[in-house]
Enzyme design. Structure first.
Site, PDB file in Angstrom:
ATOM      1  N   ARG A   1       0.860  -1.198   0.000  1.00  8.10           N
ATOM      2  CA  ARG A   1       0.000   0.000   0.000  1.00  8.10           C
ATOM      3  C   ARG A   1       0.895   1.247   0.000  1.00  8.10           C
ATOM      4  O   ARG A   1       2.124   1.147  -0.026  1.00  8.10           O
ATOM      5  CB  ARG A   1      -0.920  -0.014   1.223  1.00  8.10           C
TER       6      ARG A   1
ATOM      7  N   ASP B   1       5.791  -7.554   1.570  1.00  4.34           N
ATOM      8  CA  ASP B   1       5.149  -6.929   2.739  1.00  4.34           C
ATOM      9  C   ASP B   1       4.739  -8.018   3.724  1.00  4.34           C
ATOM     10  O   ASP B   1       4.729  -9.214   3.367  1.00  4.34           O
ATOM     11  CB  ASP B   1       3.896  -6.126   2.283  1.00  4.34           C
TER      12      ASP B   1
ATOM     13  N   VAL C   1      10.736  -7.662   6.796  1.00 11.61           N
ATOM     14  CA  VAL C   1      12.081  -7.123   6.561  1.00 11.61           C
ATOM     15  C   VAL C   1      13.011  -7.268   7.763  1.00 11.61           C
ATOM     16  O   VAL C   1      14.215  -7.058   7.643  1.00 11.61           O
ATOM     17  CB  VAL C   1      12.059  -5.634   6.118  1.00 11.61           C
TER      18      VAL C   1
ATOM     19  N   ASN D   1      11.620   0.462   1.362  1.00 12.65           N
ATOM     20  CA  ASN D   1      10.520   1.382   1.660  1.00 12.65           C
ATOM     21  C   ASN D   1       9.752   1.015   2.932  1.00 12.65           C
ATOM     22  O   ASN D   1       9.163   1.889   3.575  1.00 12.65           O
ATOM     23  CB  ASN D   1       9.573   1.394   0.446  1.00 12.65           C
TER      24      ASN D   1
ATOM     25  N   TYR E   1      11.721   6.803  15.912  1.00 10.59           N
ATOM     26  CA  TYR E   1      11.526   6.949  14.461  1.00 10.59           C
ATOM     27  C   TYR E   1      12.614   7.835  13.864  1.00 10.59           C
ATOM     28  O   TYR E   1      13.233   7.495  12.853  1.00 10.59           O
ATOM     29  CB  TYR E   1      10.135   7.544  14.192  1.00 10.59           C
TER      30      TYR E   1
ATOM     31  N   LYS F   1      15.562   6.855  11.127  1.00 11.24           N
ATOM     32  CA  LYS F   1      15.643   7.483   9.808  1.00 11.24           C
ATOM     33  C   LYS F   1      16.982   8.202   9.603  1.00 11.24           C
ATOM     34  O   LYS F   1      17.467   8.316   8.476  1.00 11.24           O
ATOM     35  CB  LYS F   1      14.452   8.430   9.613  1.00 11.24           C
TER      36      LYS F   1
ATOM     37  N   THR G   1      -0.732   9.101   3.331  1.00 11.27           N
ATOM     38  CA  THR G   1      -0.892   7.642   3.246  1.00 11.27           C
ATOM     39  C   THR G   1      -1.512   7.162   4.561  1.00 11.27           C
ATOM     40  O   THR G   1      -1.684   7.940   5.502  1.00 11.27           O
ATOM     41  CB  THR G   1       0.461   6.928   3.065  1.00 11.27           C
TER      42      THR G   1
HETATM   43  P1  NAD Z   1       2.332   2.827   4.881  1.00 15.25           P
HETATM   44  O1  NAD Z   1       2.110   2.498   6.309  1.00 15.25           O
HETATM   45  O2  NAD Z   1       1.177   2.972   3.991  1.00 15.25           O
HETATM   46  O3  NAD Z   1       3.325   1.756   4.204  1.00 15.25           O
HETATM   47  C1  NAD Z   1       4.344   1.100   4.898  1.00 15.25           C
HETATM   48  C2  NAD Z   1       4.318  -0.361   4.508  1.00 15.25           C
HETATM   49  O4  NAD Z   1       5.395  -1.034   5.191  1.00 15.25           O
HETATM   50  C3  NAD Z   1       3.019  -1.050   4.931  1.00 15.25           C
HETATM   51  O5  NAD Z   1       2.441  -1.741   3.831  1.00 15.25           O
HETATM   52  C4  NAD Z   1       3.464  -2.006   6.031  1.00 15.25           C
HETATM   53  O6  NAD Z   1       2.708  -3.197   6.119  1.00 15.25           O
HETATM   54  C5  NAD Z   1       4.913  -2.303   5.600  1.00 15.25           C
HETATM   55  N1  NAD Z   1       5.678  -2.883   6.693  1.00 15.25           N
HETATM   56  C6  NAD Z   1       5.655  -2.542   8.009  1.00 15.25           C
HETATM   57  N2  NAD Z   1       6.415  -3.385   8.709  1.00 15.25           N
HETATM   58  C7  NAD Z   1       6.950  -4.275   7.828  1.00 15.25           C
HETATM   59  C8  NAD Z   1       7.829  -5.380   7.947  1.00 15.25           C
HETATM   60  N3  NAD Z   1       8.316  -5.763   9.147  1.00 15.25           N
HETATM   61  N4  NAD Z   1       8.184  -6.052   6.827  1.00 15.25           N
HETATM   62  C9  NAD Z   1       7.683  -5.689   5.620  1.00 15.25           C
HETATM   63  N5  NAD Z   1       6.832  -4.663   5.448  1.00 15.25           N
HETATM   64  C10 NAD Z   1       6.480  -3.960   6.540  1.00 15.25           C
HETATM   65  O7  NAD Z   1       3.202   4.182   4.903  1.00 15.25           O
HETATM   66  P2  NAD Z   1       3.979   4.983   3.745  1.00 15.25           P
HETATM   67  O8  NAD Z   1       3.737   6.406   3.979  1.00 15.25           O
HETATM   68  O9  NAD Z   1       3.710   4.405   2.403  1.00 15.25           O
HETATM   69  O10 NAD Z   1       5.498   4.683   4.190  1.00 15.25           O
HETATM   70  C11 NAD Z   1       6.499   4.258   3.294  1.00 15.25           C
HETATM   71  C12 NAD Z   1       7.852   4.731   3.814  1.00 15.25           C
HETATM   72  O11 NAD Z   1       7.890   6.165   3.790  1.00 15.25           O
HETATM   73  C13 NAD Z   1       8.158   4.344   5.261  1.00 15.25           C
HETATM   74  O12 NAD Z   1       9.517   3.958   5.384  1.00 15.25           O
HETATM   75  C14 NAD Z   1       7.919   5.618   6.020  1.00 15.25           C
HETATM   76  O13 NAD Z   1       8.647   5.686   7.239  1.00 15.25           O
HETATM   77  C15 NAD Z   1       8.360   6.658   5.030  1.00 15.25           C
HETATM   78  N6  NAD Z   1       7.839   8.000   5.243  1.00 15.25           N
HETATM   79  C16 NAD Z   1       6.509   8.239   5.261  1.00 15.25           C
HETATM   80  C17 NAD Z   1       6.040   9.531   5.442  1.00 15.25           C
HETATM   81  C18 NAD Z   1       4.568   9.881   5.453  1.00 15.25           C
HETATM   82  O14 NAD Z   1       4.235  11.033   5.783  1.00 15.25           O
HETATM   83  N7  NAD Z   1       3.654   8.994   5.096  1.00 15.25           N
HETATM   84  C19 NAD Z   1       6.945  10.583   5.627  1.00 15.25           C
HETATM   85  C20 NAD Z   1       8.310  10.302   5.610  1.00 15.25           C
HETATM   86  C21 NAD Z   1       8.744   9.006   5.404  1.00 15.25           C
END
Ligand code: NAD
Length: 241
Positions: free
Chosen positions: A16, A37, A61, A87, A152, A156, A187
């Protein structure tokens, strides 16, 4: 000629959000894409929606065995791996004083150790190939401190450091490693964060979309970014400006 013609890509956390958006962009640009995932139903549904060039693999992961199975399976099926997008990640909103050791370890395991294992497993294969692009998804929380998200932010920052170390390690091997630093992206992660009006302080006045991050990841995954290595690419609507 599409931008990723013939490339084999693995995107973790691709069920997702941003990972799914990246899978869609990559597939549209000619790549064969594996999304992995822990969300099996959502991952299968995303792969089905995106069509025959996208395959879902179950993958935690934090598990060394899962990484070996996933990268080994792709290598066996395709003979190579050109792109890894590290990701997968979780957000944990807590100050240092409110962070339990269990929560700390969970965040570090997924956001930091997961990226290390990905760099190691994909890097090994890419080094032998003599080519590859690894894109690590950090955050603006890896560029400055976040008082309300201690673990967090630590994880990062680590992703940013591992990116630079790996870029130097692989620099003569044809393997590039860069980090992407999203700001507030609309998201499930941000919607479920409990943060009221997360985009309120963003200078451009809105959250970013998963597609806006995917466009930058696509550039770094492709050969268009052939001289970009070991660097940070910020997608934040001027948040850190
Ligand atoms: P999201 O929660 O929609 O997607 C993250 C995905 O990672 C999910 O599908 C989840 O099931 C998967 N995941 C979690 N633990 C896992 C594991 N142990 N093994 C495999 N998969 C796993 O959120 P997103 O916004 O799409 O996040 C994607 C990346 O972007 C992340 O690394 C997040 O930290 C980073 N990020 C997001 C934002 C934001 O505002 N949404 C901002 C900065 C960075």
């Amino acid at each position: 000629m599409s931008r990723l013609d013939g490339k084999i890509a693995l995107i973790t956390g691709g069920a997702r959000g941003q990972g799914a958006a990246e899978a869609e962009r990559f597939a549209a640009e000619g790549a064969t894409v594996y999304i992995s995932d822990v969300l099996d139903d959502a991952g299968r549904a995303t792969a089905h929606r995106l069509g025959d060039s996208v395959t879902f693999l179950h993958h935690d992961v934090t598990s060394e065995a899962d990484w070996e199975a996933v990268v080994g399976g792709i290598a066996a099926a395709e003979g190579r791996l050109d792109i890894l997008v590290n990701n997968a990640g979780i957000l944990h909103m807590a100050r240092s004083l409110d962070t339990s050791l269990d929560d700390w370890n969970r965040v570090i395991a997924i956001n930091q150790t997961g990226v290390f294992l990905g760099i190691r497993e994909a890097g090994r294969l890419m080094k032998v190939q003599g080519s590859g692009s690894i894109v690590n998804i950090s955050s603006v929380a890896g560029l400055s401190g976040v008082g309300v998200a201690h673990a967090y932010s630590a994880s990062k920052w680590a992703v940013r450091g591992m990116t630079k170390s790996a870029a130097l390690e692989f620099s003569r091997s044809g393997v590039r490693v860069n980090s992407v630093h999203p700001g507030i992206i609309d998201t499930d992660m941000m919607r479920d964060s409990g943060v009221p009006e997360p985009a309120a302080g963003v200078p451009v006045g809105r959250a970013g979309t998963a597609d806006e991050v995917a466009n930058v990841v696509l550039f770094l995954a492709s050969d268009e970014s052939s001289y970009c290595n070991g660097q940070e690419f910020i997608v934040d609507g001027a948040m850190t400006a």
